[in-house]
Design an enzyme around this catalytic site. Structure first.
Site, PDB file in Angstrom:
ATOM      1  N   ASP A  33       0.781  -0.997  -0.004  1.00 41.96           N
ATOM      2  CA  ASP A  33      -0.037  -0.118   0.110  1.00 41.96           C
ATOM      3  C   ASP A  33       0.773   1.126   0.047  1.00 41.96           C
ATOM      4  OD1 ASP A  33      -3.288   0.650   1.091  1.00 41.96           O
ATOM      5  OD2 ASP A  33      -1.783   2.250   1.164  1.00 41.96           O
ATOM      6  N   ILE A  34       0.500   2.350  -0.593  1.00 47.56           N
ATOM      7  CA  ILE A  34       1.308   3.368  -0.639  1.00 47.56           C
ATOM      8  C   ILE A  34       1.235   4.503   0.481  1.00 47.56           C
ATOM      9  CG2 ILE A  34      -0.230   5.191  -1.653  1.00 47.56           C
ATOM     10  CD1 ILE A  34       1.550   5.727  -3.944  1.00 47.56           C
ATOM     11  N   ASN A  91     -12.896  -3.359   2.000  1.00 38.79           N
ATOM     12  CA  ASN A  91     -13.996  -2.175   2.062  1.00 38.79           C
ATOM     13  C   ASN A  91     -14.727  -2.108   0.603  1.00 38.79           C
ATOM     14  OD1 ASN A  91     -12.835  -1.085   4.527  1.00 38.79           O
ATOM     15  ND2 ASN A  91     -11.306  -0.206   3.294  1.00 38.79           N
ATOM     16  N   GLU A  99     -12.133   3.171  -1.397  1.00 36.40           N
ATOM     17  CA  GLU A  99     -11.538   4.392  -2.170  1.00 36.40           C
ATOM     18  C   GLU A  99     -11.345   4.114  -3.611  1.00 36.40           C
ATOM     19  OE1 GLU A  99      -8.012   5.806  -0.227  1.00 36.40           O
ATOM     20  OE2 GLU A  99      -9.191   6.339   1.623  1.00 36.40           O
ATOM     21  N   VAL A 100     -10.963   3.045  -3.870  1.00 40.71           N
ATOM     22  CA  VAL A 100     -10.380   2.442  -5.203  1.00 40.71           C
ATOM     23  C   VAL A 100     -11.358   1.327  -5.500  1.00 40.71           C
ATOM     24  CG1 VAL A 100      -8.675   1.424  -6.672  1.00 40.71           C
ATOM     25  CG2 VAL A 100      -8.120   3.020  -4.791  1.00 40.71           C
ATOM     26  N   HIS A 104     -10.116  -5.396  -3.710  1.00 40.36           N
ATOM     27  CA  HIS A 104      -8.836  -5.880  -3.144  1.00 40.36           C
ATOM     28  C   HIS A 104      -9.130  -6.076  -1.851  1.00 40.36           C
ATOM     29  CE1 HIS A 104     -10.006  -1.651  -2.698  1.00 40.36           C
ATOM     30  NE2 HIS A 104      -9.171  -1.511  -1.612  1.00 40.36           N
ATOM     31  N   HIS A 106      -6.835  -5.766   1.803  1.00 42.94           N
ATOM     32  CA  HIS A 106      -5.854  -5.395   2.566  1.00 42.94           C
ATOM     33  C   HIS A 106      -5.384  -6.407   3.735  1.00 42.94           C
ATOM     34  CE1 HIS A 106      -6.732  -0.851   2.208  1.00 42.94           C
ATOM     35  NE2 HIS A 106      -7.781  -1.331   1.839  1.00 42.94           N
TER      36      HIS A 106
HETATM   37  P1  AMP Z   1      -9.752   1.280   0.021  1.00 41.64           P
HETATM   38  O1  AMP Z   1     -10.183   2.650   0.888  1.00 41.64           O
HETATM   39  O2  AMP Z   1     -10.105   0.114   0.713  1.00 41.64           O
HETATM   40  O3  AMP Z   1     -10.300   1.421  -1.545  1.00 41.64           O
HETATM   41  O4  AMP Z   1      -8.320   1.430  -0.002  1.00 41.64           O
HETATM   42  C1  AMP Z   1      -7.480   1.915  -1.090  1.00 41.64           C
HETATM   43  C2  AMP Z   1      -5.886   1.596  -0.824  1.00 41.64           C
HETATM   44  O5  AMP Z   1      -5.312   1.747  -1.978  1.00 41.64           O
HETATM   45  C3  AMP Z   1      -5.607   2.877   0.273  1.00 41.64           C
HETATM   46  O6  AMP Z   1      -5.151   1.983   1.712  1.00 41.64           O
HETATM   47  C4  AMP Z   1      -4.648   3.607  -0.404  1.00 41.64           C
HETATM   48  O7  AMP Z   1      -3.392   4.105   0.236  1.00 41.64           O
HETATM   49  C5  AMP Z   1      -4.054   2.562  -1.438  1.00 41.64           C
HETATM   50  N1  AMP Z   1      -3.528   3.037  -2.637  1.00 41.64           N
HETATM   51  C6  AMP Z   1      -4.015   4.120  -3.534  1.00 41.64           C
HETATM   52  N2  AMP Z   1      -3.244   4.349  -4.591  1.00 41.64           N
HETATM   53  C7  AMP Z   1      -2.209   3.443  -4.384  1.00 41.64           C
HETATM   54  C8  AMP Z   1      -1.281   3.173  -5.309  1.00 41.64           C
HETATM   55  N3  AMP Z   1      -1.017   3.897  -6.410  1.00 41.64           N
HETATM   56  N4  AMP Z   1      -0.245   2.209  -4.867  1.00 41.64           N
HETATM   57  C9  AMP Z   1      -0.540   1.663  -3.826  1.00 41.64           C
HETATM   58  N5  AMP Z   1      -1.545   1.840  -2.972  1.00 41.64           N
HETATM   59  C10 AMP Z   1      -2.430   2.733  -3.470  1.00 41.64           C
END
Ligand code: AMP
Length: 120
Positions: A33-34, A91, A99-100, A104, A106
């Site tokens: 994770d970034i 999530n 968010e994405v 996925h 974690h």
């Molecule tokens: P979620 O809230 O479960 O969608 O989590 C999305 C996760 O993606 C967050 O923990 C971010 O820090 C992570 N994230 C966003 N962009 C990147 C990226 N380019 N590389 C790695 N992790 C990312």
């Protein structure tokens, strides 16, 4: 929700954005994770275009589901957190704080992950 092919994980899968890869096979990619929330914070994603766990569970093939489930366990062992413990978080949607919009999981560990959720 329909799948957005321009989400950030889709772009990582297409090689348009770099990632710190920890695992890859035909069906699955995992990377750090970034913005890590614990010493170990890895994201595991299926390579197929699925938005969330429920979307994946409804549409993915048995082979994809098996590969993903096995990969998550394998990666937890490879990261060295299987013994000390870890938490999986997936999530989904607005209330889940996703968010994405590419499915996925974690993997969080390397230190106590804390209470499951904060009380409201
Ligand atoms: P979620 O809230 O479960 O969608 O989590 C999305 C996760 O993606 C967050 O923990 C971010 O820090 C992570 N994230 C966003 N962009 C990147 C990226 N380019 N590389 C790695 N992790 C990312």
């Amino acid at each position: 929700m329909s799948y957005d092919p321009n989400n950030i994980f889709a772009r990582i899968l297409r090689g348009e954005i770099p990632c710190k890869k920890v695992f890859e096979n035909e069906q699955v990619l995992a990377f750090h994770d970034i913005a890590p929330k614990r010493p170990v914070h890895v994201l595991v994603i299926p390579k197929g275009a699925y938005v969330s766990h429920d979307d994946f569970a409804a549409k993915a093939t048995e082979a994809e589901i098996a590969a993903f489930t096995r990969a998550v366990g394998q990666i937890a062992r490879d990261l060295g957190v299987a013994e000390s413990g870890y938490r999986l978080i997936a999530n989904a949607g607005v209330n889940g704080g996703q968010e994405v919009p590419h499915y996925h999981v974690h993997i969080l560990g390397g230190a106590n992950v804390g209470p499951m959720v904060s009380a409201k």
